[in-house]
Write an enzyme that holds these catalytic residues in place. Structure first.
Site, short mmCIF file in Angstrom:
data_model
loop_
_atom_site.label_atom_id
_atom_site.label_comp_id
_atom_site.label_asym_id
_atom_site.label_seq_id
_atom_site.Cartn_x
_atom_site.Cartn_y
_atom_site.Cartn_z
N CYS A 195 48.41 -30.73 -9.41
CA CYS A 195 48.39 -31.13 -10.82
C CYS A 195 49.06 -30.12 -11.74
CB CYS A 195 46.93 -31.32 -11.27
SG CYS A 195 46.07 -32.64 -10.41
N ARG A 241 49.18 -34.59 -17.88
CA ARG A 241 48.68 -35.20 -16.65
C ARG A 241 47.21 -34.85 -16.42
NH1 ARG A 241 50.22 -34.32 -10.24
NH2 ARG A 241 49.23 -36.25 -9.55
#
Length: 300
Positions: A195, A241
């Site tokens: 991530c 994100r």
């Protein structure tokens, strides 16, 4: 000197082109399909190196794109057999060591050297130079050791976690942070390498450099500025994100946050980054036109 001035013209010239590109293709198939198969089934099959297939697909497309550009204009072939064979032999030596020992960094480096050597051997150094970015792009395929990734990604993960925590807190969400762990509501989220790590930074840097090379601004400092700004664009995209995954988990549950939407958010990450790069490029153009900054104005 144009292609028409060379002794090899017409059908012979076309045949040389065809045989040359077939040789390049066969060199990839024979030597590197097994390497990429191993990468797909081992290294690229985990989150920390999952950017590999994306970069590979983009790299193959750009190689085709550059080849199409080169073939649109008459080219003078001046084969450099000595340099070509030298690069091929060096690349083959590195390939043997890399493939036999599963050192994939060596395998990818050998791909670059062998491709460059084949191009020099068949078409010459001048044509190889035109492929420089296409060859350089494959460097982004290199899988780095886990120890290196951990050292390089930890500061970025902490920074992304910090920014996501403050952004969601400002939006009145019940969120707290401990290192790279975010707690939103009853859920705890670990900001992992996938991530906010080196893999996404590499992929976004690759996409940004690809955009710069395809657009091909003639203003040198504009290209440099865009390349530098790719890093904060990557950071911003990673923050978005993480925030998106946190909100999905908070509103839809842990299963949704770890399922299809988790993977889909990765595609959103790259799309967001590309849009930001295009927007920044447009803003630079507007500023350069308004203040007549010639070093940033595109002359193409």
């Amino acid at each position: 000197m144009s292609l028409s001035s060379l002794p090899m013209t017409g059908n012979n010239g076309a045949r040389q082109k065809l045989l040359g590109y077939l040789a390049i293709l066969l060199s990839i198939l024979v030597l590197f399909v097994p390497v990429f198969y191993d990468l797909f089934t081992t290294v690229w099959n985990n989150d920390t190196q999952s950017h590999g297939p994306i970069v590979l697909g983009i790299g193959i497309w750009f190689f085709y794109f550059k080849t199409k550009q080169i073939l649109e204009k008459p080219q003078a072939f001046k084969p450099s057999p000595i340099l070509g064979w030298f690069l091929i032999l060096i690349g083959a030596s590195i390939y043997i060591v890399g493939y036999s020992q599963s050192v994939y960094i060596f395998s990818i480096l050998s791909l670059v050297l062998i491709l460059c050597g084949v191009i020099c051997l068949l078409f010459g150094l001048q044509i190889a130079y035109k492929y420089w970015f296409a060859l350089f792009f494959f460097i982004f395929l290199m899988p780095w050791p886990a120890s290196v990734i951990d050292i390089l990604t930890q500061p970025m993960k902490i920074a992304v976690s910090y920014a996501a925590d403050h952004l969601l807190y400002a939006l009145d969400y019940p969120i707290a942070r401990s290192g790279v762990i975010l707690q939103i509501g009853q859920y705890k989220l670990l900001v992992a390498d996938a991530c906010a790590g080196l893999n996404s930074l590499f992929t976004l840097e690759a996409i940004g450099l690809l955009y710069i090379n395809v657009i091909n601004h003639q203003a040198f400092w504009r290209n440099v500025l865009l390349a530098v700004l790719i890093v904060p664009v990557s950071f911003t995209s990673n923050v978005l994100r993480v925030c998106t995954l946190a909100l999905i988990t908070y509103h839809m549950g842990d299963e949704a946050g770890q399922g299809f939407l988790h993977n889909f958010s990765g595609m959103v990450l790259f799309l967001t980054a590309l849009i930001l790069i295009i927007v920044i490029d447009s803003v630079i153009q507007k500023i350069a036109e308004k203040f007549n900054i010639k070093s940033l104005l595109s002359q193409d």
